[in-house]
Write a protein that holds these residues in place. Structure first.
Motif, short mmCIF file in Angstrom:
data_model
loop_
_atom_site.label_atom_id
_atom_site.label_comp_id
_atom_site.label_asym_id
_atom_site.label_seq_id
_atom_site.Cartn_x
_atom_site.Cartn_y
_atom_site.Cartn_z
N THR A 91 38.66 35.65 33.31
CA THR A 91 39.36 36.75 33.98
C THR A 91 39.68 37.84 32.97
OG1 THR A 91 41.24 37.29 35.41
CG2 THR A 91 41.67 35.76 33.62
N GLY A 92 39.96 39.05 33.48
CA GLY A 92 40.30 40.16 32.59
C GLY A 92 39.08 40.90 32.09
N ASP A 141 34.68 45.00 32.25
CA ASP A 141 35.31 43.89 32.96
C ASP A 141 34.43 42.65 32.90
OD1 ASP A 141 37.52 45.39 33.70
OD2 ASP A 141 36.60 46.08 35.58
N ASN A 144 43.99 40.59 38.68
CA ASN A 144 42.59 40.63 38.29
C ASN A 144 41.79 39.52 38.97
OD1 ASN A 144 43.07 42.77 36.58
ND2 ASN A 144 43.44 41.46 34.80
#
Length: 825
Positions: free
Chosen positions: A625-626, A639, A705
């Motif tokens: 994630t992130g 991303d 996110n």
């Protein structure tokens, strides 16, 4: 368990500091977590001295006085004082400049000050200002013989205590008291050559004054209550406890209540016997009945909470109704209050399992239940009762008004252990000598029934619930002898074993873990116990509640079931990190998942064993994630994406040697994903699932996110690659051939289908199929999209000719047209 250093010294003789005692206890098997100084008066009266008022003059138009005070320094000090009783010639307590005084949780420092134009270098103190009393009527005036300059702590004979925090393991219930810790310390001191003795107060002062209040006792449930002892004490003056008892209780973290209740708490912390005191007026019929209750019985405890009792809850009743949940909590109205005059004291031995289950069922945990559920000394009840009665006479002026009532239907026998010297020395790893063995077991209060040449027949005290076998006795001998006193051998005895599947599995786990760490991942390890709520909401989780392995008597609702998936633990870890401003995360975890299948019989009609209904399977999970890239001067922020996750999964498959042509990808139907893929082998077994976590799950966990998650069936992979052999071949001397096709296909067709058909069309020479462009938009028929696909062909034995290449490509095109309706652009 909090142990008072000064209290401990009342039972065992030693001349060691608190830190040295902590070291000794840890060496003897009772690990000490910390040692903390406890001051009887906050601040320890530091900066306070005895002074003498040399002169005292009134300051005009104020209530203040200007004094000159001698503190035993070279020069007297000028102090402005507002107390009405200050006068010249008095001996007083003075807080010097820099001294810190306390008012509850607040503190203030004495500083050089100016009051009404006069400099003040200190403060003449009242009782409440330094913590030795509550009076604020005026300053403390000391006797004439007080020596000027004497520190106040020395004048008041103030001594600090030390709180020793002992981390008691679940098997050492015998050490849940000062007397229990003293026994262990005594044994250690004896073994290490210290002059010492073990002693506790005598019961000679116990005398029955009258028999005005006899109490009858009946035990209906003899399984749950093995022994019940009670005693009545009349004409008690229920009031505040004396300072010495309040100080002892407060030092170990207990709040004093009144002298009768404090006595029962004192006995429990001193000798390990939980006690309860009833108001005798509440013992209807002067009879105590120990029994269970009918299902649905309502009962209100001392804290005002209502509980529903049943046949699994043991209670202490009078002739009509329950007064207490046995060993756990007293009932409202049956306790001891300021209006109480007559009390009934209880000391009992309850079965540990009964107490533990009731405590968990009602969500109650008390100092008493903590001890009962681990096992106490069944033979310590009479001594504890006599000591409590003696204290009731001393501190409350009561009269013992009956003979001790001791109901003990089936006396518990002390365990016997036959210990062989050879066995003990082999287990210890050293011949420590027979005399040493005898000395240690004797110091631990084990009685030697037979002293033979080859060993000892021992009777173990009943309070040692953890010592039942020869190995238990050896463990006790070794911890008192000292683990550090057993030399490391110069020879290593071992047996050779052949590496099996588990060894290979472990090696591959380490291999993959190192690969993931090298890719920027962090390994996490979550609890196998998790929340039942995760599996109750069908909208959030596809995992069935019926297949969940439930925990009996869970410690909390958050630890109620065994996990069916690693997903939720990882999401909890992500939330924890995101809440601490760490948003770019890559996690992986190896862990077992657990399932229950309620099968009655197998295909042959045979009954299935209960253990066969449960399964445990190893999985590997990845979370991404992130940002994939952030804050780089050579690369713009990027991303994380599904393609990044897919690459990690494919790299794992490649590292494990899973053939590329063996894996078939199809769209995942798992509802945890907003979009996802399921990877299967040719036989249809699921190897992995991966995708973007659904919006509902993200919202449930409060995540902003997107989270990309992969669940790899590690156990299944291990079975598939079990027979894989690593083979090496040189790089082909013959060139590979690249061909591209632009295919017009329906929008609902996935690349995985194209890839599968191509590989089936040419299994030997087609090495790779890659999608390098997707187009949807103008100039295409409705419902269509365009795939640009690259095909790599290579023959390891020769250079491929145009005819061979064209034939293969034509076969692929034909199959794509036939099976997918594809057209060439």
């Amino acid at each position: 368990m909090n142990i008072s250093y000064k209290w401990l010294k009342e039972y065992v003789d030693f001349d060691m500091t608190a830190e040295e005692v902590a070291t000794a206890l840890t060496s003897g098997g009772l690990e000490v977590g910390g040692v903390e100084e406890v001051q009887s008066i906050k601040g320890g009266l530091k900066g306070l001295f005895v002074g003498q008022v040399l002169t005292c003059e009134d300051i005009p138009d104020t209530h203040l006085h200007l004094t000159i005070v001698d503190l035993g320094k070279e020069q007297p000090q000028q102090i402005v004082c507002g107390a009405p009783n200050v006068a010249a010639g008095q001996k007083v307590i003075v807080a010097d400049v820099g001294c810190v005084l306390y008012d509850g949780d607040k503190e203030f420092q004495i500083k050089r000050a100016k009051l009404r134009g006069h400099e003040s270098l200190g403060m003449i103190c009242a009782e409440d200002e330094i913590g030795i009393g509550t009076s604020h009527a005026g300053i403390i005036v000391l006797p004439e013989d007080a020596v000027v300059g004497t520190p106040a702590a020395e004048y008041y004979h103030l001594e600090s205590d030390w709180l020793i925090e002992v981390d008691i393991t679940a098997n050492r219930s015998d050490a849940l008291s000062h007397w229990g810790v003293a026994r262990d310390l005594y044994a250690w001191l004896k073994q290490n050559g210290y002059e010492t003795s073990l002693h506790r107060p005598s019961c000679d002062a116990f005398v029955v004054d009258n028999e005005d209040l006899p109490i009858d006792v009946e035990i209906e449930n003899k399984e749950a209550c093995k022994r019940y002892v009670c005693l009545s004490v009349t004409d008690c003056d229920v009031k505040e406890s004396p300072d010495w008892m309040k100080q002892k209780l407060m030092t170990i973290g207990l709040r004093p209540i009144n002298n009768i209740v404090d006595i029962t708490n004192y006995i429990m912390m001193a000798y390990g016997q939980p006690m309860h005191c009833f108001d005798a007026d509440m013992v209807t019929g002067h009879k105590i009945v120990v029994r269970t209750q009918p299902e649905g019985t309502k009962f209100v405890t001392l804290d005002g909470e209502e509980h529903t009792l049943g046949r699994h809850d043991l209670s202490i009743c009078n002739a009509e109704e329950p007064m207490c949940i046995a060993g756990i909590f007293g009932g409202k109205g049956s306790g001891t209050y300021e209006t109480t005059r007559n009390v009934v004291l209880e000391a009992a031995y309850f079965h540990p399992t009964w107490i533990r289950k009731s405590a968990r069922r009602h969500g109650l945990s008390t100092d008493s239940s903590y001890r009962f559920e681990r096992g106490i000394d069944p033979n310590g009840t009479i001594y504890a009762m006599k000591q409590a009665a003696i204290l009731c006479k001393e501190l409350a002026g009561g009269k013992i008004s009956m003979q001790i009532k001791d109901v003990y239907p089936e006396p518990m026998e002390n365990p016997r252990v036959d210990l062989k010297y050879d066995y003990a020395f082999q287990l210890i790893g050293k011949n420590i000598g027979k005399d040493t063995v005898k000395s240690i077991v004797t110091s631990l209060e084990m009685k030697i029934l037979e002293d033979r040449e080859d060993g000892l027949l021992l009777e173990v005290p009943a309070y040692r619930v953890d010592v039942q076998r020869p190995c238990d006795v050896v463990e006790d001998i070794l911890r008192i002898y000292g683990y550090n006193n057993v030399e490391i051998p110069t020879q290593l005895k071992s047996s050779l074993t052949v590496a099996g599947e588990q060894d290979k599995d472990h090696r591959l786990q380490n291999l993959v873990a190192e690969q993931l760490v090298g890719s920027g991942f962090n390994e996490i390890l979550n609890n196998s116990l998790t929340k039942l709520a995760y599996y109750e909401n069908a909208e959030l989780s596809p995992y069935s509640l019926e297949t969940t392995v439930k925990v009996m008597n869970p410690l909390s609702a958050d630890l109620g079931v065994m996990r069916q998936s690693l997903l939720f633990g990882g999401l909890e870890s992500i939330v924890r990190n995101v809440n601490r401003k760490i948003a770019n995360l890559r996690f992986f975890e190896f862990g077992n998942c657990y399932h229950y299948r309620d099968l009655k019989s197998n295909q042959e009609g045979e009954e299935i064993l209960p253990i066969k209904k449960y399964s445990e399977e190893m999985h590997l999970a990845l979370w991404v994630t992130g940002k994939h890239v952030e804050g780089s001067w050579i690369h713009q922020n990027e991303d994380s994406s599904f393609y990044e996750l897919n690459a990690y999964v494919q790299n794992i498959f490649g590292r494990l040697g899973v053939p590329q042509g063996m894996v078939v990808a199809e769209k995942s139907q798992n509802t945890i994903f907003a979009n996802g893929l399921t990877l299967k082998n040719r036989g249809g077994k699921v190897l992995a699932e991966m995708g973007i976590i659904s919006r509902k799950l993200q919202k449930e966990f409060g995540l902003q996110n997107e989270v990309y998650y992969a669940d790899i069936a590690w156990a299944t992979l291990m079975k598939i690659i079990r027979k894989n052999k690593v083979e090496y071949s040189e790089i082909s001397k013959f060139p590979a051939v690249s061909r591209d096709l632009a295919l017009l296909i329906d929008k609902d067709i996935e690349f995985a289908q194209v890839e599968q058909i191509a590989l089936q069309s040419e299994r030997k020479l087609l090495k790779k199929v890659e999608l390098f462009d997707v187009y949807e938009g103008k100039n295409l028929p409705e419902g269509k999209k365009s795939y640009a696909v690259n095909f790599i062909l290579q023959d390891e034995q020769k250079t491929m000719g145009d005819k061979q290449i064209d034939a293969i490509m034509q076969k692929i095109i034909t199959n794509l047209k036939k099976q997918l309706g594809a057209e060439l652009r």
